[in-house]
Design an enzyme around this catalytic site. Structure first.
Site, mmCIF file in Angstrom:
data_model
loop_
_atom_site.group_PDB
_atom_site.id
_atom_site.type_symbol
_atom_site.label_atom_id
_atom_site.label_comp_id
_atom_site.label_asym_id
_atom_site.label_seq_id
_atom_site.Cartn_x
_atom_site.Cartn_y
_atom_site.Cartn_z
ATOM 1 N N GLY A 9 0.850 -1.190 0.000
ATOM 2 C CA GLY A 9 0.000 0.000 0.000
ATOM 3 C C GLY A 9 0.879 1.230 0.000
ATOM 4 O O GLY A 9 2.027 1.188 -0.445
ATOM 5 N N CYS A 10 0.359 2.331 0.520
ATOM 6 C CA CYS A 10 1.133 3.574 0.565
ATOM 7 C C CYS A 10 2.455 3.322 1.278
ATOM 8 O O CYS A 10 2.490 2.792 2.391
ATOM 9 C CB CYS A 10 0.344 4.666 1.280
ATOM 10 S SG CYS A 10 1.298 6.177 1.501
ATOM 11 N N LEU A 11 3.539 3.704 0.642
ATOM 12 C CA LEU A 11 4.864 3.355 1.171
ATOM 13 C C LEU A 11 5.254 4.124 2.423
ATOM 14 O O LEU A 11 6.164 3.711 3.134
ATOM 15 C CB LEU A 11 5.924 3.542 0.082
ATOM 16 C CG LEU A 11 6.015 4.868 -0.636
ATOM 17 C CD1 LEU A 11 6.668 5.940 0.192
ATOM 18 C CD2 LEU A 11 6.742 4.694 -1.943
ATOM 19 N N ASP A 83 -6.232 3.573 0.404
ATOM 20 C CA ASP A 83 -5.440 3.702 -0.809
ATOM 21 C C ASP A 83 -5.845 2.618 -1.803
ATOM 22 O O ASP A 83 -5.676 1.422 -1.526
ATOM 23 C CB ASP A 83 -3.946 3.592 -0.484
ATOM 24 C CG ASP A 83 -3.493 4.685 0.463
ATOM 25 O OD1 ASP A 83 -3.831 5.849 0.209
ATOM 26 O OD2 ASP A 83 -2.821 4.375 1.458
#
Length: 158
Positions: A9-11, A83
């Site tokens: 997902g979002c890093l 996300d």
């Protein structure tokens, strides 16, 4: 040192979490397996990822997989938290075939292995993310993160 790339997902949150793990010596926000070698242009199929350098004398890849599975929904395709999109898919990438074998074995040995949608693939391309994304949650702790705070700090050193 060895290197593996985790997409979850979002890093931002993934990097913040991985930075707290025993044996991890370096992380970098980036993009795995897109077709471009630049940050410019249209979306090219990459997954947001965290380049993770670790000391195999301190932590195994299997143990890193256990940690990683604490912060992802392994059944969710192209979405983690709020996300949504292909770039937020889950995946483990490496240039080392032994890493890929170990990651696949970890998934296959789980009782829910047949439901897991985490891709395990050779790393074919890596692009470092822009500076604004490096250690983002450390610099901007109020930014959105799909990983709960208690998990983000679960293994915090010191």
């Amino acid at each position: 040192m060895e290197v593996v790339y985790f997409a979850g997902g979002c890093l931002w949150g993934v990097q913040a979490f991985i930075n707290t793990l025993p044996g991890v010596t370096f992380t970098e926000a980036g993009r795995a397996n897109g077709t471009s070698h630049t940050l410019m242009g249209e979306y090219d199929g990459y997954a947001e990822c965290v380049k993770t350098e670790y000391d195999p004398k301190v932590v195994t890849l299997t143990r890193l997989m256990e940690y990683y599975f604490e912060i992802i929904d392994p059944y969710s395709l192209n979405q983690q938290g709020a996300d949504v999109g292909e770039k937020y898919r889950t995946g483990v990438y490496s240039e080392n075939p032994k890493h890929l074998e170990e990651a696949r074995a970890f998934i296959n040995n789980r009782p829910d292995g047949d439901r897991i949608v985490v891709e395990v693939l050779p790393l074919t391309n890596y692009v470092r993310s822009a500076e604004e994304h490096q250690d983002r949650l450390t610099r901007c702790p109020d930014d959105y993160c799909h990983i709960p705070e208690e998990l983000l700090s679960k293994y915090k050193k010191g």
